[in-house]
Enzyme design. Structure first.
Site, PDB file in Angstrom:
ATOM      1  N   SER A 159       0.810  -1.203   0.000  1.00 38.81           N
ATOM      2  CA  SER A 159       0.000   0.000   0.000  1.00 38.81           C
ATOM      3  C   SER A 159       0.854   1.268   0.000  1.00 38.81           C
ATOM      4  CB  SER A 159      -0.954  -0.041   1.197  1.00 38.81           C
ATOM      5  OG  SER A 159      -1.946   0.944   1.109  1.00 38.81           O
ATOM      6  N   ASP A 196      -2.386   6.176  -3.392  1.00 39.66           N
ATOM      7  CA  ASP A 196      -1.246   5.512  -2.770  1.00 39.66           C
ATOM      8  C   ASP A 196      -0.786   4.368  -3.669  1.00 39.66           C
ATOM      9  OD1 ASP A 196      -3.431   3.902  -2.307  1.00 39.66           O
ATOM     10  OD2 ASP A 196      -2.771   3.251  -0.334  1.00 39.66           O
ATOM     11  N   ASP A 247      -1.158   1.160  -3.966  1.00 41.76           N
ATOM     12  CA  ASP A 247      -2.082   0.182  -4.547  1.00 41.76           C
ATOM     13  C   ASP A 247      -3.432   0.798  -4.872  1.00 41.76           C
ATOM     14  OD1 ASP A 247      -2.968   0.462  -1.929  1.00 41.76           O
ATOM     15  OD2 ASP A 247      -3.470  -1.646  -1.679  1.00 41.76           O
ATOM     16  N   ASP A 280      -5.903   2.134  -3.200  1.00 42.12           N
ATOM     17  CA  ASP A 280      -7.145   1.911  -2.460  1.00 42.12           C
ATOM     18  C   ASP A 280      -7.537   3.135  -1.652  1.00 42.12           C
ATOM     19  OD1 ASP A 280      -5.269   1.750  -0.441  1.00 42.12           O
ATOM     20  OD2 ASP A 280      -5.980  -0.164   0.367  1.00 42.12           O
TER      21      ASP A 280
END
Length: 454
Positions: A106, A247, A249, A251
């Site tokens: 992340s 960010d 990834d 999400d």
């Protein structure tokens, strides 16, 4: 007070650590694949697993090693390649996979990585399921012989899966066009860089994509949702209308207004809640936020006739409270926003599109839509810790927290918790008085540092 659950491998968002070191060494990664494959044999007739990854240098070997464990356990693995976490959740649910796996840490630095797991319904696995898997993973790690990652061929990626996800995003905002808008999008040199170019090309407008050249080590490097001021500065310098930043990834999402001001998750919740209420879609006239959300958000929502409930930090805990309350909207100050009528998990790109659609429908700028949000001064101090001992068991820390709570009674909040993904204690103080806020935050942080600091 923080309650610490004894976890051996899983944190609040899967398994996370430094790539190549336990629990992300080759042996444990392979064992995780074995354990997941065996657990699926008990609940799924077809053990098809979709695997996605972000742009970290370690992601390919971790993905290949985990896939080897899955295949040894009898599962069939399909790779979506570099793709966002919410895309894997969507594809798992809509393409009939028994599970989805994302290799990503992340917002963490490039040396870190992680393993996130999704069930066939597209939701993150519940705590109880992950914790039940831990003993099986550790048992496999003791008994199984993992292959040398260098000997494993790279996974063959199915790029067509990207197209399915992009079409899903467009379908969520039918009719949206960015014509007339100047937008800056910071992809953090992460997974969003694999989706954003085609997506925004199909939406029109003048969209400048930045940080879309990942090299394995520049993911989240002074950019992305953890550094929203970066895109805010770009918006101001370029004379753009809006900035969006994701960010590693994708999400989570943070925004920037035309004046170069950061618009965080609290402000996104405010504009989304008002829009949903106006359209009769805000069930129960309530929003689920977290203990970290600012008191200013609560006050602004109250003025609009909307209640705000607080959950523990972590999008999975926000979702649990939302499901309990049948809420149509929830999220975190950090930019994890949940629209359950659209997706099963936080999706930064989807959040950006929803806000852009809201702007287009309202005819108002983001700054106008958030103008009445008056935030209380808030400070967050991160303290690196060597262990996560219950804070209420440490007299000096307990005393400083009690002093702060008594002093700020009615005019502020004190939230102390351990990070679920890093070796950190987070001290958050919110108060009308900035001087009092910083005084109490420093006192509590110093007490934690003295007892637990590295």
């Amino acid at each position: 007070m923080t309650t610490v659950i004894e976890r051996k491998l899983f944190g609040t968002d899967g398994i996370r650590g430094i790539a190549g070191e336990p629990p992300l060494d080759a042996t444990t990664v392979f064992a995780t694949g074995l354990a997941l494959g065996h657990s699926l044999s008990r609940i799924a007739a077809e053990r098809r697993v979709i695997l996605g990854r972000d742009t970290r240098q370690s992601s390919p070997w971790i993905a290949a090693t985990l896939a080897a464990g899955l295949r040894q356990a009898g599962a069939v693995v399909e790779s979506a390649g570099i793709i966002t976490t919410p895309a894997v959740a969507f594809l798992t649910r809509t393409h009939g996979f028994a599970a989805g796996v994302v290799i990503s840490a992340s917002h963490n630095p490039w040396r870190d990585n992680g393993i996130k797991l999704f069930g066939a319904d597209g939701y993150k696995l519940p705590d109880a399921v992950e914790l039940a898997m831990e003993d099986e993973i550790l048992n496999h790690a003791r008994l199984a012989t993992a292959p040398d990652p260098a000997s494993l061929p790279p996974l063959e990626d199915n790029a067509s899966l990207h197209n399915d996800y992009i079409q899903f995003l467009l379908d969520c905002v039918p009719g949206l066009t960015l014509d007339g808008l100047r937008v800056v999008a910071d992809c953090a040199n992460g997974a969003a860089a694999a989706i954003a170019p085609e997506l925004f090309d199909r939406l029109g407008g003048e969209v400048t994509l930045l940080n879309i050249s990942p090299d394995g080590r520049n993911i989240n490097d002074h950019c992305g949702a953890l550094h929203p001021q970066w895109v805010a500065n770009e918006v101001r310098q370029r004379g753009s209308n809006l900035g969006v930043t994701f960010d590693g990834d994708a999400d989570r999402c943070m925004l920037a207004g035309a004046n170069g001001n950061v618009i965080n998750g609290d402000a996104i919740l405010l504009v989304a809640a008002r829009d949903l209420k106006q359209r009769g879609l805000l069930t129960g006239d309530l929003v689920v936020a977290t203990t970290m959300s600012n008191m200013g958000l609560e006050a602004a929502l109250r003025r609009s006739g909307i209640r705000m409930l607080r959950a523990s930090v972590g999008d999975r805990y926000v979702l649990e409270r939302m499901q309990k309350e049948n809420a149509a909207l929830g999220g975190e100050q950090s930019g994890h926003i949940l629209f359950p009528h659209l997706a099963t998990t936080g999706d930064g790109i989807l959040t950006a599109l929803v806000v852009m659609d809201l702007i287009a429908r309202s005819g108002k700028s983001l700054d106008e839509l958030t103008a009445d949000l008056k935030v209380f001064p808030q400070v967050i101090v991160n303290v690196k810790v060597r262990e996560k001992r219950p804070l209420d068991s440490i007299p000096a820390v307990r005393a400083r927290i009690q002093e702060a709570e008594e002093a700020l009674n009615g005019s502020g909040r004190v939230v102390i918790r351990y990070s679920g993904t890093e070796a950190l204690a987070r001290v958050m103080i919110e108060a009308e008085s900035e001087e009092a806020m910083r005084q109490h935050a420093d006192a509590i942080a110093d007490a934690i540092r003295a007892e637990l600091g590295v």
